[in-house]
Motif scaffolding. Structure first.
Motif, PDB file in Angstrom:
ATOM      1  N   VAL A  92       0.946  -1.192  -0.053  1.00  0.00           N
ATOM      2  CA  VAL A  92      -0.061  -0.171  -0.089  1.00  0.00           C
ATOM      3  C   VAL A  92       1.766   1.542   0.264  1.00  0.00           C
ATOM      4  CG1 VAL A  92      -1.798   1.456   1.045  1.00  0.00           C
ATOM      5  CG2 VAL A  92      -1.602  -1.611   0.984  1.00  0.00           C
ATOM      6  N   VAL A  93       0.857   1.991  -0.818  1.00  0.00           N
ATOM      7  CA  VAL A  93       1.057   3.384  -1.651  1.00  0.00           C
ATOM      8  C   VAL A  93       0.657   4.399  -0.436  1.00  0.00           C
ATOM      9  CG1 VAL A  93       2.563   4.658  -2.532  1.00  0.00           C
ATOM     10  CG2 VAL A  93       2.418   2.368  -2.698  1.00  0.00           C
ATOM     11  N   ILE A  94       0.982   5.523   0.330  1.00  0.00           N
ATOM     12  CA  ILE A  94       0.499   6.625   1.052  1.00  0.00           C
ATOM     13  C   ILE A  94       1.524   7.128  -0.824  1.00  0.00           C
ATOM     14  CG2 ILE A  94       0.044   8.616   2.164  1.00  0.00           C
ATOM     15  CD1 ILE A  94      -1.038   5.400   2.995  1.00  0.00           C
ATOM     16  N   GLU A  95       0.641   8.442  -1.233  1.00  0.00           N
ATOM     17  CA  GLU A  95       0.696   9.856  -1.592  1.00  0.00           C
ATOM     18  C   GLU A  95       0.450  10.955  -1.361  1.00  0.00           C
ATOM     19  OE1 GLU A  95       3.708  10.498  -4.007  1.00  0.00           O
ATOM     20  OE2 GLU A  95       5.020   8.613  -3.887  1.00  0.00           O
ATOM     21  N   ASP A  96       0.850  11.754  -2.100  1.00  0.00           N
ATOM     22  CA  ASP A  96       0.825  13.110  -2.312  1.00  0.00           C
ATOM     23  C   ASP A  96       0.999  13.572  -3.639  1.00  0.00           C
ATOM     24  OD1 ASP A  96       3.709  13.672  -2.265  1.00  0.00           O
ATOM     25  OD2 ASP A  96       3.553  14.956  -0.886  1.00  0.00           O
ATOM     26  N   SER A  97       1.758  12.988  -4.741  1.00  0.00           N
ATOM     27  CA  SER A  97       1.914  13.548  -5.650  1.00  0.00           C
ATOM     28  C   SER A  97       1.059  12.773  -7.092  1.00  0.00           C
ATOM     29  CB  SER A  97       3.588  13.572  -5.854  1.00  0.00           C
ATOM     30  OG  SER A  97       4.102  12.186  -6.422  1.00  0.00           O
ATOM     31  N   ILE A  98       1.007  13.479  -7.578  1.00  0.00           N
ATOM     32  CA  ILE A  98       0.556  12.598  -9.312  1.00  0.00           C
ATOM     33  C   ILE A  98       1.373  11.992  -9.866  1.00  0.00           C
ATOM     34  CG2 ILE A  98      -0.552  12.927 -11.478  1.00  0.00           C
ATOM     35  CD1 ILE A  98      -1.326  15.971 -10.543  1.00  0.00           C
ATOM     36  N   HIS A  99       2.586  11.857  -9.472  1.00  0.00           N
ATOM     37  CA  HIS A  99       3.571  11.231 -10.524  1.00  0.00           C
ATOM     38  C   HIS A  99       3.755   9.899  -9.604  1.00  0.00           C
ATOM     39  CE1 HIS A  99       5.018  12.966 -13.520  1.00  0.00           C
ATOM     40  NE2 HIS A  99       5.802  14.161 -12.858  1.00  0.00           N
ATOM     41  N   GLY A 100       3.773   9.910  -8.280  1.00  0.00           N
ATOM     42  CA  GLY A 100       3.549   9.268  -7.226  1.00  0.00           C
ATOM     43  C   GLY A 100       2.257   8.212  -7.867  1.00  0.00           C
ATOM     44  N   ILE A 101       1.442   8.494  -7.714  1.00  0.00           N
ATOM     45  CA  ILE A 101       0.266   8.012  -8.190  1.00  0.00           C
ATOM     46  C   ILE A 101       0.091   6.734  -8.842  1.00  0.00           C
ATOM     47  CG2 ILE A 101      -2.489   7.780  -8.634  1.00  0.00           C
ATOM     48  CD1 ILE A 101      -2.224   9.957  -6.375  1.00  0.00           C
ATOM     49  N   ARG A 102       0.323   7.727  -9.912  1.00  0.00           N
ATOM     50  CA  ARG A 102       0.435   6.973 -11.049  1.00  0.00           C
ATOM     51  C   ARG A 102       1.883   6.101 -11.303  1.00  0.00           C
ATOM     52  NH1 ARG A 102      -0.072  12.573 -15.104  1.00  0.00           N
ATOM     53  NH2 ARG A 102      -2.311  12.606 -14.816  1.00  0.00           N
ATOM     54  N   ALA A 103       3.306   5.738 -10.866  1.00  0.00           N
ATOM     55  CA  ALA A 103       4.258   4.821 -10.680  1.00  0.00           C
ATOM     56  C   ALA A 103       3.207   3.883  -9.882  1.00  0.00           C
ATOM     57  CB  ALA A 103       5.477   5.493  -9.583  1.00  0.00           C
ATOM     58  N   ALA A 104       2.416   4.086  -8.606  1.00  0.00           N
ATOM     59  CA  ALA A 104       2.395   2.247  -7.909  1.00  0.00           C
ATOM     60  C   ALA A 104       1.355   2.307  -8.694  1.00  0.00           C
ATOM     61  CB  ALA A 104       1.691   3.653  -6.838  1.00  0.00           C
ATOM     62  N   HIS A 124      -5.931  20.231  -4.930  1.00  0.00           N
ATOM     63  CA  HIS A 124      -4.453  18.894  -4.918  1.00  0.00           C
ATOM     64  C   HIS A 124      -5.630  18.190  -4.369  1.00  0.00           C
ATOM     65  CE1 HIS A 124      -0.321  17.398  -5.959  1.00  0.00           C
ATOM     66  NE2 HIS A 124      -1.302  16.875  -4.511  1.00  0.00           N
ATOM     67  N   ASP A 125      -6.140  17.847  -3.908  1.00  0.00           N
ATOM     68  CA  ASP A 125      -7.256  16.333  -3.394  1.00  0.00           C
ATOM     69  C   ASP A 125      -8.141  16.300  -4.641  1.00  0.00           C
ATOM     70  OD1 ASP A 125      -8.821  18.343  -3.388  1.00  0.00           O
ATOM     71  OD2 ASP A 125      -9.976  18.125  -2.011  1.00  0.00           O
ATOM     72  N   GLU A 126      -8.366  16.994  -5.947  1.00  0.00           N
ATOM     73  CA  GLU A 126      -9.323  16.851  -6.763  1.00  0.00           C
ATOM     74  C   GLU A 126      -7.782  16.187  -8.293  1.00  0.00           C
ATOM     75  OE1 GLU A 126     -11.962  15.568  -9.221  1.00  0.00           O
ATOM     76  OE2 GLU A 126     -12.256  16.487  -6.858  1.00  0.00           O
ATOM     77  N   ARG A 127      -6.949  17.611  -7.865  1.00  0.00           N
ATOM     78  CA  ARG A 127      -6.169  16.517  -8.779  1.00  0.00           C
ATOM     79  C   ARG A 127      -4.899  15.008  -8.581  1.00  0.00           C
ATOM     80  NH1 ARG A 127      -5.151  21.848  -8.161  1.00  0.00           N
ATOM     81  NH2 ARG A 127      -4.169  21.448  -6.699  1.00  0.00           N
ATOM     82  N   LEU A 128      -5.899  14.383  -7.519  1.00  0.00           N
ATOM     83  CA  LEU A 128      -4.923  13.598  -7.513  1.00  0.00           C
ATOM     84  C   LEU A 128      -6.208  12.272  -7.583  1.00  0.00           C
ATOM     85  CD1 LEU A 128      -3.418  14.275  -3.450  1.00  0.00           C
ATOM     86  CD2 LEU A 128      -2.068  13.654  -6.136  1.00  0.00           C
ATOM     87  N   ARG A 129      -7.234  13.124  -7.343  1.00  0.00           N
ATOM     88  CA  ARG A 129      -8.627  12.012  -7.622  1.00  0.00           C
ATOM     89  C   ARG A 129      -9.073  12.080  -9.208  1.00  0.00           C
ATOM     90  NH1 ARG A 129     -10.668  14.891  -3.663  1.00  0.00           N
ATOM     91  NH2 ARG A 129     -11.443  13.705  -1.243  1.00  0.00           N
ATOM     92  N   GLN A 130      -8.261  13.033  -9.974  1.00  0.00           N
ATOM     93  CA  GLN A 130      -8.339  13.156 -11.730  1.00  0.00           C
ATOM     94  C   GLN A 130      -6.895  11.943 -11.794  1.00  0.00           C
ATOM     95  OE1 GLN A 130      -8.059  16.751 -12.160  1.00  0.00           O
ATOM     96  NE2 GLN A 130      -9.849  17.868 -12.496  1.00  0.00           N
ATOM     97  N   ALA A 131      -6.040  11.732 -10.879  1.00  0.00           N
ATOM     98  CA  ALA A 131      -4.476  11.395 -11.322  1.00  0.00           C
ATOM     99  C   ALA A 131      -4.820  10.239 -11.141  1.00  0.00           C
ATOM    100  CB  ALA A 131      -3.709  11.249 -11.391  1.00  0.00           C
ATOM    101  N   GLY A 132      -6.408   9.630 -10.500  1.00  0.00           N
ATOM    102  CA  GLY A 132      -6.371   7.902 -10.864  1.00  0.00           C
ATOM    103  C   GLY A 132      -6.373   7.352  -9.067  1.00  0.00           C
ATOM    104  N   CYS A 133      -6.638   8.401  -8.485  1.00  0.00           N
ATOM    105  CA  CYS A 133      -6.730   7.748  -6.579  1.00  0.00           C
ATOM    106  C   CYS A 133      -8.217   7.982  -6.330  1.00  0.00           C
ATOM    107  CB  CYS A 133      -5.814   8.674  -5.536  1.00  0.00           C
ATOM    108  SG  CYS A 133      -5.220   7.652  -3.807  1.00  0.00           S
TER     109      CYS A 133
END
Length: 154
Positions: A92-104, A124-133
């Motif tokens: 389980v990865v805890i991430e704060d970045s879009i790149h990190g979400i994509r990497a996980a 930023h929360d919405e950007r992280l959701r848009q990245a697929g989290c």
């Protein structure tokens, strides 16, 4: 570059503080954990030392300098899982970045986003959701409660 790095390290020493509740959360963890960051290893270690969090992660502090490709490539997360003798699907990865979400995601790992750091801008929360989290937490206490309820930390 060296002068800039020194300024950053000094600023961290003077200003960086652990996020409220992180120490208590990390104390409750009974599974292997690590830090896997795109940042330079000296910066990561310094940040963890200043915030007094290094003890929770040592010796499992990994940097993108240890792999061929940085996030959003999955290399760093796969490297970290190998060092912890854990299958990517069990991580389980805890991430704060879009790149990190994509990497996980590319590594086949479950990813949860945290956007409560002072470096996270409004929206930023919405950007992280848009990245697929799908799971995004703005506060450490909420993230900790979720992790405890799902027994991901045991």
């Amino acid at each position: 570059m060296a002068a800039t790095r020194a300024k950053i390290m000094n600023a961290f020493t003077d200003e960086l503080r652990a996020i409220e509740g992180i120490s208590e959360l990390l104390e409750s963890v009974t599974v292997p954990i690590c830090v896997a960051s795109n940042s330079h290893p000296d910066r990561v270690r310094h940040s963890l030392e200043v915030t007094r969090l290094l003890r929770f992660f040592e010796p499992h502090v990994f940097s993108a300098t240890m792999v061929e490709r940085t996030k959003p490539a999955p290399d760093l997360f796969i490297f970290a899982a190998e060092r912890l003798n854990t299958a990517p699907a069990d991580c389980v990865v805890i991430e704060d970045s879009i790149h990190g979400i994509r990497a996980a995601q590319a590594a086949g790992m479950e990813v949860i986003a945290f956007c409560g750091g002072s470096h996270c801008p409004t929206g930023h929360d919405e950007r992280l959701r848009q990245a697929g989290c799908k799971l995004v937490f703005p506060r450490m206490d909420a993230l900790g409660a979720f992790l405890q309820s799902t027994e991901l930390l045991r």
